[in-house]
Scaffold this motif. Sequence first.
Motif, short mmCIF file in Angstrom:
data_model
loop_
_atom_site.label_atom_id
_atom_site.label_comp_id
_atom_site.label_asym_id
_atom_site.label_seq_id
_atom_site.Cartn_x
_atom_site.Cartn_y
_atom_site.Cartn_z
N MET A 140 0.80 -1.14 0.06
CA MET A 140 0.17 -0.03 -0.04
C MET A 140 0.89 1.17 0.06
O MET A 140 2.07 1.28 0.33
CB MET A 140 -0.97 0.06 1.31
N SER A 141 0.26 2.37 -0.34
CA SER A 141 0.95 3.81 -0.43
C SER A 141 -0.11 4.94 -0.33
O SER A 141 -1.18 4.30 -0.65
CB SER A 141 1.94 3.83 -1.39
N ASP A 142 0.18 5.93 -0.01
CA ASP A 142 -0.67 7.21 0.08
C ASP A 142 -2.04 6.74 0.61
O ASP A 142 -3.07 7.02 0.09
CB ASP A 142 -0.66 7.54 -1.33
N ILE A 143 -1.93 6.34 1.89
CA ILE A 143 -3.23 5.91 2.60
C ILE A 143 -4.05 7.39 2.93
O ILE A 143 -3.51 8.15 3.88
CB ILE A 143 -3.17 5.04 3.74
N ARG A 144 -5.25 7.41 2.59
CA ARG A 144 -6.09 8.85 3.06
C ARG A 144 -7.30 8.38 3.71
O ARG A 144 -8.11 7.44 3.31
CB ARG A 144 -6.06 9.68 1.98
N CYS A 145 -7.70 9.03 4.75
CA CYS A 145 -8.88 8.70 5.36
C CYS A 145 -10.03 9.87 4.64
O CYS A 145 -9.62 10.95 4.31
CB CYS A 145 -9.13 9.33 6.97
N THR A 146 -11.01 9.13 4.08
CA THR A 146 -11.90 10.05 3.33
C THR A 146 -13.01 10.55 4.37
O THR A 146 -13.13 10.02 5.51
CB THR A 146 -12.78 9.27 2.29
N VAL A 147 -14.06 11.25 3.98
CA VAL A 147 -14.97 12.00 4.73
C VAL A 147 -16.15 10.92 4.92
O VAL A 147 -17.16 11.06 5.68
CB VAL A 147 -15.59 13.36 4.00
N ASP A 148 -16.17 9.71 4.23
CA ASP A 148 -17.27 8.80 4.30
C ASP A 148 -17.06 7.72 5.36
O ASP A 148 -15.62 7.48 5.60
CB ASP A 148 -17.37 7.93 3.03
N SER A 149 -17.99 7.40 6.02
CA SER A 149 -17.81 6.30 7.21
C SER A 149 -18.43 4.84 6.65
O SER A 149 -19.31 4.82 5.64
CB SER A 149 -18.66 6.68 8.44
N PHE A 150 -18.25 4.09 7.47
CA PHE A 150 -18.91 2.71 7.20
C PHE A 150 -19.29 1.94 8.39
O PHE A 150 -18.83 2.42 9.54
CB PHE A 150 -17.81 1.86 6.49
N VAL A 151 -19.98 0.97 8.41
CA VAL A 151 -20.29 0.18 9.67
C VAL A 151 -19.68 -1.28 9.51
O VAL A 151 -19.91 -1.99 8.50
CB VAL A 151 -21.87 0.00 9.61
N ARG A 152 -19.01 -1.55 10.42
CA ARG A 152 -18.27 -3.04 10.31
C ARG A 152 -19.36 -4.11 10.62
O ARG A 152 -19.91 -4.04 11.59
CB ARG A 152 -17.26 -3.01 11.46
N PRO A 153 -19.29 -5.20 9.92
CA PRO A 153 -20.54 -6.15 9.82
C PRO A 153 -19.91 -7.05 11.19
O PRO A 153 -19.04 -7.20 11.66
CB PRO A 153 -20.15 -7.34 8.64
#
Length: 323
Positions: A202-215
């Motif tokens: 991996m490279s250039d890891i960025r956190c976006t403004v979107d969220s998620f729900v872990r199953p």
Amino acid sequence: MSKADNMLAILWLLKARRRMTAKQLAEELDVHIRTIYRNIDALCISGVPIVSEIGRDGGYFIPDPIKLAPLFFDADEQKALLHAAAFAREAGYPSEAPLSRALSKIKRHTNPEQLERLTRRENSIEVIQPPTAPVLMSMLAAIEAGIDHQCRLQINYKTGYDGTIHTRILDPYGLVHWKSKWYTVGYCHLRGEIRSFRVDRMSDIRCTVDSFVRPEPFSAREFLLEGLLAEQGSDNNPHGVSVHIQGVPQAIDDLCQHWLLGHALQERTADHAVFRLDELTLYTQVAYYLLSFGGRIRIMEPEELKLGMIDITESLLKYYQSQ
């Protein structure tokens, strides 16, 4: 340190040293004596029975009958924490700094005899792993933050050895350390399914403004192992190949302890083992691994595997002769 850390440190010191003055506590914790008075008052208000005695031999102490077991670790628990920390550090644990602070607190609030014993026990076990690159540590921290805050990540991911890089959107569900490599498991929006990704690709890891729900429930470990070991050793696998290998007992032991072959083992004796593997894995991975045993093993079946290993050996010979 924070107020909570100071209060816990005072409890540790009083438990280990039995009796200390406010001045001694302030010097030990490197804080102003008024901070000690405020923290002891807060502890007393919260219900901790700290007793104060005046005079030449006076000071603060906690009566012996009072049990504070939930706040303290016994000798075996301390040893287990120190040893677990050794494994975590060598694996490239992303929260090494907080881990080191926690261990420092354990050591700081012990008497000299306990500290000597802790140091001896800490040095009694060591772990050897490939060194972890600093950039990998930062990526692990970024992924862990995404998991913790359920923040969707954008990553650049390199597939295979050709260096092709694709941008992926990933919902990270968990991190897994497997055979000296870190993997993150999560929902890949490009493929539309849960996938596993090697963190070192991996490279250039960025956190976006979107969220998620872990199953729930979900185990990243189980998902990764199921993908790596899919259908290996299954009699119902239409592509399964029965592999018979004979060799010296030590070589057979090493084969059976291999993570993939051990899972596919069907029967064995001291000098003989039978595995069931899918054809693709057998000829793309296992055949190369078997070459490392040289003359210590013999492929009894299938004949195609022996021919395949001959082809691999001849190809390698031609390659290196041409260099």
